[in-house]
Design an enzyme around this catalytic site. Structure first.
Site, PDB file in Angstrom:
ATOM      1  N   TRP A  19       0.843  -1.190   0.000  1.00  0.00           N
ATOM      2  CA  TRP A  19       0.000   0.000   0.000  1.00  0.00           C
ATOM      3  C   TRP A  19       0.883   1.247   0.000  1.00  0.00           C
ATOM      4  O   TRP A  19       1.857   1.314   0.760  1.00  0.00           O
ATOM      5  CB  TRP A  19      -0.905   0.015   1.230  1.00  0.00           C
ATOM      6  CG  TRP A  19      -2.088  -0.893   1.105  1.00  0.00           C
ATOM      7  CD1 TRP A  19      -2.126  -2.230   1.370  1.00  0.00           C
ATOM      8  CD2 TRP A  19      -3.396  -0.511   0.680  1.00  0.00           C
ATOM      9  NE1 TRP A  19      -3.381  -2.712   1.128  1.00  0.00           N
ATOM     10  CE2 TRP A  19      -4.196  -1.679   0.709  1.00  0.00           C
ATOM     11  CE3 TRP A  19      -3.981   0.697   0.287  1.00  0.00           C
ATOM     12  CZ2 TRP A  19      -5.541  -1.671   0.360  1.00  0.00           C
ATOM     13  CZ3 TRP A  19      -5.318   0.708  -0.063  1.00  0.00           C
ATOM     14  CH2 TRP A  19      -6.084  -0.463  -0.032  1.00  0.00           C
ATOM     15  N   HIS A  49      -0.512  -6.077   5.964  1.00  0.00           N
ATOM     16  CA  HIS A  49      -1.452  -6.061   4.842  1.00  0.00           C
ATOM     17  C   HIS A  49      -0.735  -6.058   3.494  1.00  0.00           C
ATOM     18  O   HIS A  49      -1.295  -5.668   2.474  1.00  0.00           O
ATOM     19  CB  HIS A  49      -2.400  -4.863   4.986  1.00  0.00           C
ATOM     20  CG  HIS A  49      -3.177  -4.920   6.257  1.00  0.00           C
ATOM     21  ND1 HIS A  49      -4.372  -5.601   6.378  1.00  0.00           N
ATOM     22  CD2 HIS A  49      -2.898  -4.435   7.488  1.00  0.00           C
ATOM     23  CE1 HIS A  49      -4.796  -5.516   7.624  1.00  0.00           C
ATOM     24  NE2 HIS A  49      -3.922  -4.817   8.316  1.00  0.00           N
ATOM     25  N   HIS A  53      -3.084 -12.039   2.866  1.00  0.00           N
ATOM     26  CA  HIS A  53      -3.271 -11.789   4.295  1.00  0.00           C
ATOM     27  C   HIS A  53      -4.737 -11.842   4.690  1.00  0.00           C
ATOM     28  O   HIS A  53      -5.634 -11.752   3.859  1.00  0.00           O
ATOM     29  CB  HIS A  53      -2.692 -10.420   4.678  1.00  0.00           C
ATOM     30  CG  HIS A  53      -3.419  -9.269   4.051  1.00  0.00           C
ATOM     31  ND1 HIS A  53      -3.161  -8.832   2.769  1.00  0.00           N
ATOM     32  CD2 HIS A  53      -4.427  -8.474   4.511  1.00  0.00           C
ATOM     33  CE1 HIS A  53      -3.957  -7.816   2.478  1.00  0.00           C
ATOM     34  NE2 HIS A  53      -4.751  -7.579   3.509  1.00  0.00           N
ATOM     35  N   ASP A  55      -7.619  -9.969   7.108  1.00  0.00           N
ATOM     36  CA  ASP A  55      -7.980  -8.787   7.881  1.00  0.00           C
ATOM     37  C   ASP A  55      -8.709  -9.234   9.142  1.00  0.00           C
ATOM     38  O   ASP A  55      -9.724  -9.945   9.059  1.00  0.00           O
ATOM     39  CB  ASP A  55      -8.938  -7.883   7.100  1.00  0.00           C
ATOM     40  CG  ASP A  55      -8.250  -7.028   6.060  1.00  0.00           C
ATOM     41  OD1 ASP A  55      -7.012  -7.048   5.989  1.00  0.00           O
ATOM     42  OD2 ASP A  55      -8.974  -6.328   5.314  1.00  0.00           O
ATOM     43  N   HIS A  59      -8.904  -4.298  12.329  1.00  0.00           N
ATOM     44  CA  HIS A  59      -8.286  -3.483  11.280  1.00  0.00           C
ATOM     45  C   HIS A  59      -9.132  -2.247  10.961  1.00  0.00           C
ATOM     46  O   HIS A  59      -8.601  -1.164  10.697  1.00  0.00           O
ATOM     47  CB  HIS A  59      -8.094  -4.348  10.025  1.00  0.00           C
ATOM     48  CG  HIS A  59      -7.534  -3.647   8.843  1.00  0.00           C
ATOM     49  ND1 HIS A  59      -6.422  -2.832   8.909  1.00  0.00           N
ATOM     50  CD2 HIS A  59      -7.922  -3.652   7.535  1.00  0.00           C
ATOM     51  CE1 HIS A  59      -6.150  -2.365   7.707  1.00  0.00           C
ATOM     52  NE2 HIS A  59      -7.052  -2.832   6.858  1.00  0.00           N
ATOM     53  N   HIS A 160     -16.093  -3.712   4.073  1.00  0.00           N
ATOM     54  CA  HIS A 160     -15.503  -4.339   5.260  1.00  0.00           C
ATOM     55  C   HIS A 160     -16.521  -4.399   6.400  1.00  0.00           C
ATOM     56  O   HIS A 160     -16.701  -5.439   7.049  1.00  0.00           O
ATOM     57  CB  HIS A 160     -14.276  -3.543   5.733  1.00  0.00           C
ATOM     58  CG  HIS A 160     -13.015  -3.807   4.988  1.00  0.00           C
ATOM     59  ND1 HIS A 160     -12.732  -3.229   3.773  1.00  0.00           N
ATOM     60  CD2 HIS A 160     -11.934  -4.574   5.286  1.00  0.00           C
ATOM     61  CE1 HIS A 160     -11.540  -3.613   3.356  1.00  0.00           C
ATOM     62  NE2 HIS A 160     -11.035  -4.441   4.259  1.00  0.00           N
TER      63      HIS A 160
END
Length: 221
Positions: A19, A49, A53, A55, A59, A160
């Site tokens: 990221w 991340h 991976h 989450d 997170h 999410h």
């Protein structure tokens, strides 16, 4: 003959995308065998991340579960791979066209070709209405071949949160280029990192056998 395990993890190396602004992956030797006279000792530095991976809900929700709070059975068991790479958006309406009964875990192939060394400019748009649908189908985990189930610039993290509200856990940055659609056994265990918001995983699939004991037709060549 037992079907072989298929690795769907991104290899961790210094070329792997991360990221923007986050901690890149690095590996080096803290001590060499020449120095210790017995062993090489390596160390890694990475964001949790980067690469393939899990989450944890922590997170994106400060009062929610961390990695060690999660039941390991979430990350082991039957998974269905479906190819949605021809869609630009995936919501409940689009997934109605796919058989989801008894899927348990759902892995979405959104890319024709994965490029672990390149951070994408955008990812397929998932709709928060997937949460209720997947809960209705008794699916406990969703996996994607991109860095996030939300838009890369999202601050609300609506997808999410929808998944979390419906008890669906999130696996990101898998590689499904070489995996035909079908049913598999998945193992994608997180590391037991106390207090962690996520964890790297080694995610693998194995084709499920049919009732006669023969290997499923969706075997990786």
């Amino acid at each position: 003959m037992t079907a072989k395990w298929i690795d769907i993890s991104q290899p961790l190396n210094e070329r792997i995308a991360h990221w923007p602004g986050d901690t890149p992956f690095s590996y080096d030797l803290s001590f060499t065998k020449k120095e210790t006279r017995s062993v090489n000792i390596g160390r890694i530095t990475t964001s949790l991340h980067t690469g393939t991976h899990i989450d944890a809900p922590f997170h994106f929700e400060s009062s929610a579960q961390t990695i060690l709070d999660l039941d390991l059975s979430i990350f082991i068991g039957k998974a269905r791979v479906i190819d949605v790479s021809h869609f630009r958006k995936i919501g409940a309406e689009q997934l109605q066209a796919f058989p989801l009964d008894k899927a348990e875990r759902l892995l979405l192939k959104t890319l024709p070709i994965s490029k672990p060394d390149t951070f994408p400019e955008e990812v397929i748009q998932l709709d928060p209405d997937l949460g209720p649908l997947l809960k209705e189908k008794n699916i406990c985990l969703i996996g994607v071949d991109v860095p996030s189930v939300d838009a890369l610039d999202s601050k609300e993290m609506a997808v999410h949160h929808s998944f979390h509200q419906h008890h669906i856990h999130i696996l990101e940055n898998i590689i499904l280029d070489h995996v035909p659609p079908g049913d598999y056994e998945l193992i994608a265990l997180p590391l037991p990192i106390e207090g962690a918001d996520g964890s790297p995983v080694r995610a693998v699939l194995r084709p499920l056998a049919d009732p006669l004991g023969k290997e499923d037709v969706h075997v990786n060549p």
